[in-house]
Design a protein around this motif. Structure first.
Motif, PDB file in Angstrom:
ATOM      1  N   ASP A   1      20.273  -1.194   6.127  1.00 29.16           N
ATOM      2  CA  ASP A   1      19.533  -2.442   5.934  1.00 29.16           C
ATOM      3  C   ASP A   1      19.261  -2.742   4.460  1.00 29.16           C
ATOM      4  OD1 ASP A   1      19.538  -2.733   8.665  1.00 29.16           O
ATOM      5  OD2 ASP A   1      17.520  -1.933   8.944  1.00 29.16           O
ATOM      6  N   GLY A   2      19.827  -1.937   3.569  1.00 31.14           N
ATOM      7  CA  GLY A   2      19.683  -2.182   2.143  1.00 31.14           C
ATOM      8  C   GLY A   2      18.266  -2.084   1.634  1.00 31.14           C
ATOM      9  N   LEU A   3      17.479  -1.184   2.218  1.00 29.97           N
ATOM     10  CA  LEU A   3      16.074  -1.061   1.847  1.00 29.97           C
ATOM     11  C   LEU A   3      15.827  -0.022   0.760  1.00 29.97           C
ATOM     12  CD1 LEU A   3      14.436  -1.355   5.381  1.00 29.97           C
ATOM     13  CD2 LEU A   3      14.614  -3.123   3.607  1.00 29.97           C
ATOM     14  N   VAL A   4      16.819   0.774   0.430  1.00 30.66           N
ATOM     15  CA  VAL A   4      16.722   1.749  -0.656  1.00 30.66           C
ATOM     16  C   VAL A   4      18.001   1.671  -1.486  1.00 30.66           C
ATOM     17  CG1 VAL A   4      15.149   3.349   0.515  1.00 30.66           C
ATOM     18  CG2 VAL A   4      17.629   3.577   0.845  1.00 30.66           C
TER      19      VAL A   4
ATOM     20  N   GLN B   1       0.835  -1.192   0.000  1.00 28.42           N
ATOM     21  CA  GLN B   1       0.000   0.000   0.000  1.00 28.42           C
ATOM     22  C   GLN B   1       0.879   1.254   0.000  1.00 28.42           C
ATOM     23  OE1 GLN B   1      -3.447  -0.068  -0.085  1.00 28.42           O
ATOM     24  NE2 GLN B   1      -3.232  -2.298  -0.297  1.00 28.42           N
ATOM     25  N   ALA B   2       0.389   2.314  -0.603  1.00 33.90           N
ATOM     26  CA  ALA B   2       1.109   3.587  -0.539  1.00 33.90           C
ATOM     27  C   ALA B   2       1.189   4.026   0.919  1.00 33.90           C
ATOM     28  CB  ALA B   2       0.396   4.642  -1.371  1.00 33.90           C
ATOM     29  N   PRO B   3       2.388   4.235   1.454  1.00 29.78           N
ATOM     30  CA  PRO B   3       2.532   4.516   2.891  1.00 29.78           C
ATOM     31  C   PRO B   3       2.111   5.933   3.259  1.00 29.78           C
ATOM     32  CG  PRO B   3       4.666   4.614   1.800  1.00 29.78           C
ATOM     33  CD  PRO B   3       3.684   4.157   0.764  1.00 29.78           C
ATOM     34  N   ALA B   4       1.412   6.037   4.377  1.00 31.71           N
ATOM     35  CA  ALA B   4       0.996   7.354   4.875  1.00 31.71           C
ATOM     36  C   ALA B   4       1.972   7.896   5.909  1.00 31.71           C
ATOM     37  CB  ALA B   4      -0.405   7.274   5.479  1.00 31.71           C
ATOM     38  N   THR B   5       2.728   7.010   6.545  1.00 29.67           N
ATOM     39  CA  THR B   5       3.693   7.435   7.562  1.00 29.67           C
ATOM     40  C   THR B   5       5.069   6.880   7.209  1.00 29.67           C
ATOM     41  OG1 THR B   5       3.446   5.479   8.974  1.00 29.67           O
ATOM     42  CG2 THR B   5       1.869   7.291   9.304  1.00 29.67           C
ATOM     43  N   TRP B   6       6.086   7.412   7.867  1.00 29.86           N
ATOM     44  CA  TRP B   6       7.435   6.919   7.618  1.00 29.86           C
ATOM     45  C   TRP B   6       7.622   5.512   8.189  1.00 29.86           C
ATOM     46  CZ3 TRP B   6       9.959   8.700   3.830  1.00 29.86           C
ATOM     47  CH2 TRP B   6       9.889  10.046   3.472  1.00 29.86           C
ATOM     48  N   ASP B   7       6.899   5.164   9.245  1.00 24.95           N
ATOM     49  CA  ASP B   7       6.932   3.793   9.747  1.00 24.95           C
ATOM     50  C   ASP B   7       6.377   2.836   8.696  1.00 24.95           C
ATOM     51  OD1 ASP B   7       8.086   4.424  12.157  1.00 24.95           O
ATOM     52  OD2 ASP B   7       6.191   4.485  13.274  1.00 24.95           O
ATOM     53  N   GLU B   8       5.270   3.240   8.073  1.00 23.94           N
ATOM     54  CA  GLU B   8       4.680   2.425   7.018  1.00 23.94           C
ATOM     55  C   GLU B   8       5.596   2.361   5.795  1.00 23.94           C
ATOM     56  OE1 GLU B   8       0.843   4.010   6.145  1.00 23.94           O
ATOM     57  OE2 GLU B   8       0.020   3.551   8.124  1.00 23.94           O
ATOM     58  N   PHE B   9       6.329   3.432   5.530  1.00 22.21           N
ATOM     59  CA  PHE B   9       7.249   3.453   4.399  1.00 22.21           C
ATOM     60  C   PHE B   9       8.338   2.394   4.584  1.00 22.21           C
ATOM     61  CE2 PHE B   9      10.987   4.920   2.082  1.00 22.21           C
ATOM     62  CZ  PHE B   9      10.459   5.310   0.851  1.00 22.21           C
TER      63      PHE B   9
ATOM     64  N   GLY C   1      28.531   8.328   8.127  1.00 19.69           N
ATOM     65  CA  GLY C   1      27.103   8.272   7.850  1.00 19.69           C
ATOM     66  C   GLY C   1      26.487   9.635   7.604  1.00 19.69           C
ATOM     67  N   ILE C   2      25.167   9.644   7.588  1.00 27.14           N
ATOM     68  CA  ILE C   2      24.420  10.868   7.306  1.00 27.14           C
ATOM     69  C   ILE C   2      24.655  11.919   8.395  1.00 27.14           C
ATOM     70  CG2 ILE C   2      22.110  11.826   7.063  1.00 27.14           C
ATOM     71  CD1 ILE C   2      21.260   9.161   5.817  1.00 27.14           C
ATOM     72  N   LYS C   3      24.659  11.498   9.652  1.00 30.92           N
ATOM     73  CA  LYS C   3      24.865  12.471  10.734  1.00 30.92           C
ATOM     74  C   LYS C   3      26.212  13.173  10.600  1.00 30.92           C
ATOM     75  CE  LYS C   3      22.014  10.185  14.261  1.00 30.92           C
ATOM     76  NZ  LYS C   3      22.023   9.528  15.589  1.00 30.92           N
ATOM     77  N   GLU C   4      27.246  12.411  10.229  1.00 30.74           N
ATOM     78  CA  GLU C   4      28.575  13.013  10.057  1.00 30.74           C
ATOM     79  C   GLU C   4      28.577  13.998   8.896  1.00 30.74           C
ATOM     80  OE1 GLU C   4      29.053   9.370  12.422  1.00 30.74           O
ATOM     81  OE2 GLU C   4      28.001   9.806  10.544  1.00 30.74           O
TER      82      GLU C   4
ATOM     83  N   TYR D   1      16.751   7.763  10.679  1.00 30.86           N
ATOM     84  CA  TYR D   1      15.814   6.957   9.898  1.00 30.86           C
ATOM     85  C   TYR D   1      16.427   6.539   8.558  1.00 30.86           C
ATOM     86  CZ  TYR D   1      11.618   5.791   7.194  1.00 30.86           C
ATOM     87  OH  TYR D   1      10.688   5.155   6.410  1.00 30.86           O
ATOM     88  N   TRP D   2      16.986   7.500   7.831  1.00 32.89           N
ATOM     89  CA  TRP D   2      17.535   7.189   6.516  1.00 32.89           C
ATOM     90  C   TRP D   2      18.815   6.373   6.613  1.00 32.89           C
ATOM     91  CZ3 TRP D   2      15.741   7.120   1.755  1.00 32.89           C
ATOM     92  CH2 TRP D   2      14.486   7.693   1.560  1.00 32.89           C
ATOM     93  N   GLN D   3      19.580   6.575   7.687  1.00 36.09           N
ATOM     94  CA  GLN D   3      20.758   5.730   7.888  1.00 36.09           C
ATOM     95  C   GLN D   3      20.335   4.275   8.065  1.00 36.09           C
ATOM     96  OE1 GLN D   3      24.086   7.138   7.889  1.00 36.09           O
ATOM     97  NE2 GLN D   3      24.378   4.981   7.381  1.00 36.09           N
ATOM     98  N   GLY D   4      19.226   4.083   8.765  1.00 37.43           N
ATOM     99  CA  GLY D   4      18.716   2.740   8.954  1.00 37.43           C
ATOM    100  C   GLY D   4      18.280   2.092   7.646  1.00 37.43           C
ATOM    101  N   LEU D   5      17.624   2.870   6.784  1.00 35.48           N
ATOM    102  CA  LEU D   5      17.218   2.338   5.478  1.00 35.48           C
ATOM    103  C   LEU D   5      18.429   1.941   4.645  1.00 35.48           C
ATOM    104  CD1 LEU D   5      14.348   4.797   4.426  1.00 35.48           C
ATOM    105  CD2 LEU D   5      14.116   2.506   5.392  1.00 35.48           C
TER     106      LEU D   5
END
Length: 438
Positions: free
Chosen positions: A242-245, A166-174, A413-416, A235-239
């Protein structure tokens, strides 16, 4: 409160809306508030889709002003450097395209003229307030806003259906959707992290409530380590970890190829992205849909990704004519129709009254007839008004981009990268003799 008497220095003043503003010693050009009385020729540099079509339509319908157009690379791809060099050499065009994020830097360098005598309060009242705020610096008007660029999520509805996502409405759903996509097809990903484009990350920080630049009295306050930015970075570091994007440069052959072969099935972009996909992937007509940008709590929320304004350079002797043309592009039915009917632009006008015109001019059959402009309207209304750009965007973004390119699993990472951008920004502001906290 003046910090320097040099031509390129700026003064910062606080505002009731807490937006960072500045004044600069822009050229005076043509001070008369009268519109041009005789035929004049102006030069215009830009890169936005449909620009040539707009110029052709204007020239065909006007005899008092004629426009010579030169297409230049997009700003971050070399266009801004070309404009800056032309200003320094004294041979800049009359009118230039500048994104909201880069406008303060051009103003602070003295490259532009105040156009408040031509672009009046009545003109500005017709436009999205957030766009007006981003072009009003130090109480002066520096550019004519053309569009807003609210965020949106574009996705392959056929593949989402195939993978039962489903098209995600939240970042958790994304994230959950990203996991489903990868599980369904080991090569497919829901979206892409663009290491060459910090503005996409900044728009997501903006959406989350971050405020990187703020002016208070005579001091710039820089904060890129706030809770909102940290949340987005984590959040994006986690994606990525985990190789999700995917991680590909924006609009690169790799990115485009992955869209063509279905290994990338979503695009986190902005309103103008509808035209980009349509022009890039014409063979996929009817397979795409548009959804609101996922938000943290499921409520409408958006940053702005890009957004174009038109500014008059400091040495132009044709300010009135340049503003007349800029207003025609931005605030008339004819101007909007000419751009969007070209088929390459899905611009969301800052002028609210012209959005129905844009909707009618854009062929939405590519998106199955979906009313994408209604979605952009809702997203535009949810743009967080508390974001402002500082006068060193070039330094900030170049540094973040360089460090984004070094992101590796288990490495920097992204924070750095964001911290490096913060440090470079503070150093550049200090170098310019400005007070800074952060």
């Amino acid at each position: 409160m003046s910090l320097s008497r040099s031509r390129t220095s700026c003064v910062i003043v606080g505002t009731a809306t807490a937006l960072a503003v500045l004044t600069a010693c822009g050229g005076s050009g043509e001070d008369s508030a009268n519109k041009p009385a005789g035929p004049v020729t102006i030069t215009f540099w830009g890169w936005a889709k449909g620009s040539k079509d707009v110029v052709d339509a204007f020239n065909a319908s006007h005899t008092d002003i004629q426009v010579k157009f030169e297409e230049i690379p997009s700003g971050t791809a070399g266009g801004y450097a070309k404009i800056s060099n032309a200003v320094k050499a004294g041979n800049a065009p009359d009118l230039v395209s500048i994104e909201y994020s880069s406008l303060p830097e051009f103003v602070s360098s003295g490259a532009l003229q105040d156009i408040g005598d031509q672009f009046t309060e009545a003109d500005r009242a017709k436009l999205l307030p957030q766009s007006v705020e981003l072009t009003t610096l130090g109480g002066k008007s520096w550019a004519v806003p053309f569009d807003a660029a609210p965020q949106a999520f574009f996705y392959r509805k056929d593949l989402f259906a195939k993978y039962k996502v489903q098209a995600p409405a939240t970042w958790d759903e994304f994230r959950k959707a990203a996991e489903q996509v990868k599980k369904a097809d080991a090569k497919a990903r829901i979206a892409t992290f663009f290491p060459d484009d910090p503005t996409t990350f900044e728009a997501m920080a903006w959406q989350a409530g971050a405020q990187w630049f703020k002016a208070q009295n005579d001091t710039w306050k820089i904060d890129t380590t706030d809770a909102a930015t940290t949340k987005v970075a984590t959040y994006w570091q986690g994606l990525l970890d985990d190789g999700l994007v995917h991680k590909n440069a924006s609009f690169s052959p790799e990115w485009t190829g992955s869209l063509k072969n279905g290994t990338t099935i979503g695009y986190l972009g902005a309103s103008w992205g509808a035209g980009v996909l349509k022009g890039t992937l014409p063979e996929q007509s009817g397979k795409w849909a548009v959804a609101p940008m996922p938000s943290w709590d499921g409520k409408p929320a958006s940053g702005m990704l890009g957004g174009t304004s038109f500014a008059v350079t400091k040495d132009s002797k044709q300010k009135a004519a340049a503003v007349t043309f800029a207003e025609w592009m931005s605030t008339t039915e004819e101007g909007v129709k000419a751009r969007i009917a070209s088929g390459t632009s899905s611009a969301f006008p800052a002028a609210a009254a012209l959005r129905p015109v844009a909707k009618k001019a854009f062929d939405a059959s590519y998106y199955g007839g979906q009313d994408i402009y209604a979605l952009f309207e809702a997203s535009g209304a949810s743009i967080n008004p508390n974001w402002a750009w500082g006068p060193t965007t070039g330094t900030t973004n170049t540094t973040i981009k360089d460090h984004f390119g070094k992101i590796t699993q288990g490495g920097p990472g992204i924070k750095e990268a964001v911290k490096a951008g913060h440090d470079a920004t503070v150093a550049e502001l200090t170098k310019r003799g400005l007070k800074v906290e952060g």
